[in-house]
Design a protein around this motif. Structure first.
Motif, mmCIF file in Angstrom:
data_model
loop_
_atom_site.group_PDB
_atom_site.id
_atom_site.type_symbol
_atom_site.label_atom_id
_atom_site.label_comp_id
_atom_site.label_asym_id
_atom_site.label_seq_id
_atom_site.Cartn_x
_atom_site.Cartn_y
_atom_site.Cartn_z
ATOM 1 N N ASP A 18 0.834 -1.191 0.000
ATOM 2 C CA ASP A 18 0.000 0.000 0.000
ATOM 3 C C ASP A 18 0.875 1.251 0.000
ATOM 4 N N ALA A 19 1.843 1.274 0.933
ATOM 5 C CA ALA A 19 2.688 2.462 1.068
ATOM 6 C C ALA A 19 3.435 2.742 -0.237
ATOM 7 N N ALA A 20 4.007 1.682 -0.832
ATOM 8 C CA ALA A 20 4.798 1.875 -2.048
ATOM 9 C C ALA A 20 3.913 2.344 -3.204
ATOM 10 N N LEU A 21 2.803 1.640 -3.416
ATOM 11 C CA LEU A 21 1.948 1.989 -4.553
ATOM 12 C C LEU A 21 1.375 3.397 -4.406
ATOM 13 N N MET A 22 0.983 3.749 -3.169
ATOM 14 C CA MET A 22 0.392 5.068 -2.991
ATOM 15 C C MET A 22 1.437 6.177 -3.115
ATOM 16 N N ARG A 23 2.686 5.861 -2.765
ATOM 17 C CA ARG A 23 3.747 6.854 -2.941
ATOM 18 C C ARG A 23 3.922 7.162 -4.426
ATOM 19 N N VAL A 24 3.935 6.095 -5.239
ATOM 20 C CA VAL A 24 4.038 6.304 -6.682
ATOM 21 C C VAL A 24 2.857 7.135 -7.185
ATOM 22 N N THR A 25 1.661 6.783 -6.688
ATOM 23 C CA THR A 25 0.467 7.523 -7.099
ATOM 24 C C THR A 25 0.595 9.001 -6.742
ATOM 25 N N ASP A 26 1.076 9.271 -5.522
ATOM 26 C CA ASP A 26 1.210 10.659 -5.083
ATOM 27 C C ASP A 26 2.197 11.427 -5.940
ATOM 28 N N ILE A 27 3.262 10.733 -6.363
ATOM 29 C CA ILE A 27 4.248 11.411 -7.198
ATOM 30 C C ILE A 27 3.609 11.843 -8.512
ATOM 31 N N PHE A 28 2.809 10.932 -9.100
ATOM 32 C CA PHE A 28 2.159 11.300 -10.349
ATOM 33 C C PHE A 28 1.131 12.399 -10.132
ATOM 34 N N LEU A 29 0.472 12.373 -8.955
ATOM 35 C CA LEU A 29 -0.512 13.413 -8.670
ATOM 36 C C LEU A 29 0.168 14.757 -8.440
ATOM 37 N N ALA A 30 1.455 14.720 -8.052
ATOM 38 C CA ALA A 30 2.155 15.964 -7.746
ATOM 39 C C ALA A 30 2.458 16.758 -9.009
ATOM 40 N N PHE A 31 2.417 16.101 -10.158
ATOM 41 C CA PHE A 31 2.647 16.798 -11.416
ATOM 42 C C PHE A 31 1.345 17.387 -11.931
ATOM 43 N N PRO A 32 1.401 18.572 -12.497
ATOM 44 C CA PRO A 32 0.236 19.013 -13.258
ATOM 45 C C PRO A 32 0.102 18.092 -14.474
ATOM 46 N N LYS A 33 -1.140 17.650 -14.746
ATOM 47 C CA LYS A 33 -1.352 16.625 -15.772
ATOM 48 C C LYS A 33 -0.826 17.026 -17.144
#
Lengths: 339, 303
Positions: B135-150
């Motif tokens: 969970d921690a690893a996958l959500m960290r990756v998700t957060d990184i992608f969310l940190a970028f403007p699309k």
């Protein structure tokens, strides 16, 4: 020990921000590595001997294992070295620092438009919930969400510049005024005021109006929607009833009591919409020939100037992370319940 | 067979005690449809989307001209009886190009809407169900992608992959999955501790089976709403990439690219850039209205 808990929370936040930033670097690094352009050929051209090729390759560190290359990349970026732009042959960071104030100016003006229109619209929608002002504002918001920003910009130029002659053309100031004030902050309106050049100031403001309104429309919809839902939560509370029973005027109840109480979450909403405006600025700047970061990134893209593209992407991503962090911190700082 | 004699299909669908699982399901769909069809704006949205599908399917029949055929003697003609929406700088009929362009728009939306939510759904449900490190690893990756403007991230990907409609689709899909992963994870966490999951696990079902067979279906409805609401954004991003010259390449009749070519004529021959823009606007408005209506029906929490 509330103090200590704070510290732990604070470090947790910092670690998470640092990890996110590292991830950002990893993404830009990997994008830079999958590019079909050979960075060596980009530097020396394709008519060199194998020896020179190998030497440059080594100098660029491309013979190292990928993880070492990544460490080098992180080290370079942390020292402010984003590489050199092929297009302008200047360091990318220097270029970015030069163009960023223009984007800052545009996004700030747009956020002001968004706040000035969005908050009253959201309050109106909440007060008249379920009646026509609410529906009208909802539909306008949906329409705003459906218009391509670059097209709206073109149409605005067509109508207000070409037909009605109410707005000036693209660019930050008229050609006549260009280079009249020394760039101190890089934000022309501020620079003009500092230099006491009121003519330039008005001209720059005039130029700012159209692109800022177009860009601002996008945050209007978001700010209005959030304001509406925050207001609806407040208007249901008992203190509102109490205030009304005491005989307080309706305007005071709504604009002072209810709106005052949602000021904190609204601040974070404004910070977040500021971040999303950076994104919208890419297309808006292209249409209005606004020499900011967005235009810089797209121009570099079209000439396959990877250092510049990735540098720009990195800066936008970092600002994005920073603004998210800021809105988080603001919330904790301003809202006594979140402390 | 009492139901059919007493009230026909409607009574069968709204029966208090459905006789079979299929009847219960259809009944739910019918009630949802009743709520949906009361929403006039949502119906307009549905109409627009259906119209788009029809346009795309029947483009060769509807288009009065070949969308690619250039005729320089007919260039930049204003809208008239022969060319309803005028012609562009190469003398191509704009109406025909918009009709054919609807195929590209629909293809982009469909491909992104099929890939990104599936990826997000899998990542989110796996993270939410397994918890802990995964969970921690996958959500960290998700957060990184969310940190970028699309849009910026999509631009960077397109710059790496090279311009073109396929790469634009890939870039948009790569940048759109994180919100879906978040939604799916949140839903999974609320249901993973429920009794029926424990029952399935006690029966010996494997983890993939529980996730795919029991968790994923329950997360789907909130995801569908979100995907529909995002479709307008996908269309706008694709058009934006096309406008910047990074999406579909000329001579493809992609609406954003059409605006880009009409841009230099916008002050005199306004119709060249205006018409495709109206098409983008109407279609994304349709998806927005549809998504808004679907949200009211499928997600009662959202008011």
């Amino acid at each position: 020990m509330p103090g200590r808990r704070h510290v732990i929370k604070g470090t947790g936040l910092l670690v998470s921000v640092a990890l996110t930033f590292l991830g950002l670097l990893l993404v830009t690094f990997l994008i830079g590595r999958v590019v079909p352009i050979d960075p060596v050929i980009a530097v020396v051209g394709d008519r060199v001997s194998a020896d020179t090729y190998a030497r440059v390759r080594q100098e660029l560190g491309l013979d190292l294992p990928l993880w070492q290359q990544f460490l080098r990349y992180v080290g370079d970026v942390l020292q402010g070295d984003f590489g050199t732009s092929v297009l302008t042959s200047r360091p990318v960071l220097e270029d970015i620092l030069r163009v960023f104030p223009a984007t800052l100016e545009l996004a700030t003006a747009a956020v002001i438009v968004g706040v000035l229109l969005g908050i009253p619209a959201g309050v109106m929608a909440a007060v008249h919930q379920g009646r026509w002002p609410d529906h009208a504002i909802r539909v306008i918001g949906l329409i705003g969400h459906s218009i391509p920003v670059f097209w709206l910009g073109l149409m605005a130029l067509l109508v207000f510049y070409a037909r009605l002659d109410l707005a000036p053309g693209p660019g930050r100031v008229d050609v006549f005024y260009e280079g009249l004030v020394d760039p101190v902050t890089g934000v022309i309106t501020v620079d003009a005021l500092l230099a006491g050049e009121t003519d330039v100031f008005w001209n720059a403001l005039h130029h700012l109006m159209l692109p800022a309104s177009i860009l601002g429309l996008y945050s209007v919809a978001y700010i209005a929607r959030m304001t509406r839902s925050f207001m609806l939560d407040q208007l249901r509370q008992e203190y509102i009833t109490t205030a009304r029973v005491k005989g307080m005027s309706e305007a005071r109840v709504i604009w002072r009591h209810a709106l005052g109480n949602i000021a904190v979450p609204l601040t974070t909403v404004v910070a977040l919409s500021y971040a999303s405006l950076l994104e919208g600025s890419v297309l808006t700047e292209t249409v209005f020939a606004w020499p900011g970061l967005g235009l810089y990134i797209t121009n570099s893209l079209l000439s396959a100037d990877m250092n510049a593209v990735l540098g720009g992407t990195l800066v936008v991503g970092a600002v994005f992370i920073g603004l998210n962090l800021l809105s988080d911190l603001l919330y904790r700082l301003l809202d006594p319940r979140a402390r | 067979m009492m139901q059919t004699t007493e009230g026909g299909l409607r009574a069968w669908l709204t029966a208090e005690t459905p006789q079979s699982r299929g009847q219960a399901r259809l009944g739910r769909v019918y009630l949802g449809w009743l709520a949906f069809s009361r929403n006039r704006l949502a119906m307009i949205g549905l109409g627009i989307v259906l119209l788009l599908v029809l346009m795309a399917a029947l483009a060769p029949l509807l288009a009065p001209y070949d969308p690619y055929r250039q005729d320089l003697s007919q260039r930049l003609l204003p809208p008239s009886a022969a060319h309803w929406l005028g012609t562009d700088a190469f003398g191509r009929d704009i109406l025909s190009r918009i009709l054919y362009g609807s195929r590209l728009t629909l293809m982009i939306v469909a491909l992104v809407a099929v890939t990104a939510p599936v990826a997000g759904l899998l990542i989110g449900t796996v993270a939410g169900y397994l918890g802990g490190w995964a969970d921690a690893a996958l959500m960290r990756v998700t957060d990184i992608f969310l940190a970028f403007p699309k849009l910026i991230l999509a631009l960077a990907f397109v710059s790496a992959l090279g311009p073109g409609i396929e790469n634009a689709i890939i870039a948009i899909a790569i940048t759109s999955w994180p919100p879906y992963a978040r939604i799916a994870r949140a839903e999974t966490i609320t249901i993973r501790k429920s009794d029926f999951i424990s029952a399935v696990r006690l029966q010996g079902a494997s983890t993939p089976r529980i996730i795919l067979g029991h968790v994923v279906p329950l997360c789907s409805s909130s995801l569908i709403v979100r995907v529909t609401l995002d479709m307008a954004g996908i269309i706008l991003t694709a058009a934006g990439l096309g406008f910047l010259g990074l999406g579909a390449q000329p001579p493809a009749p992609e609406w954003g690219a059409m605006i880009a070519t009409g841009r230099q004529y916008v002050l005199e021959q306004w119709w060249v850039a205006t018409m495709p823009g109206i098409a983008i606007f109407v279609v994304s408005l349709g998806f927005n209205l549809l998504g808004d209506g679907l949200r009211d029906v499928l997600d009662p929490k959202g008011k």
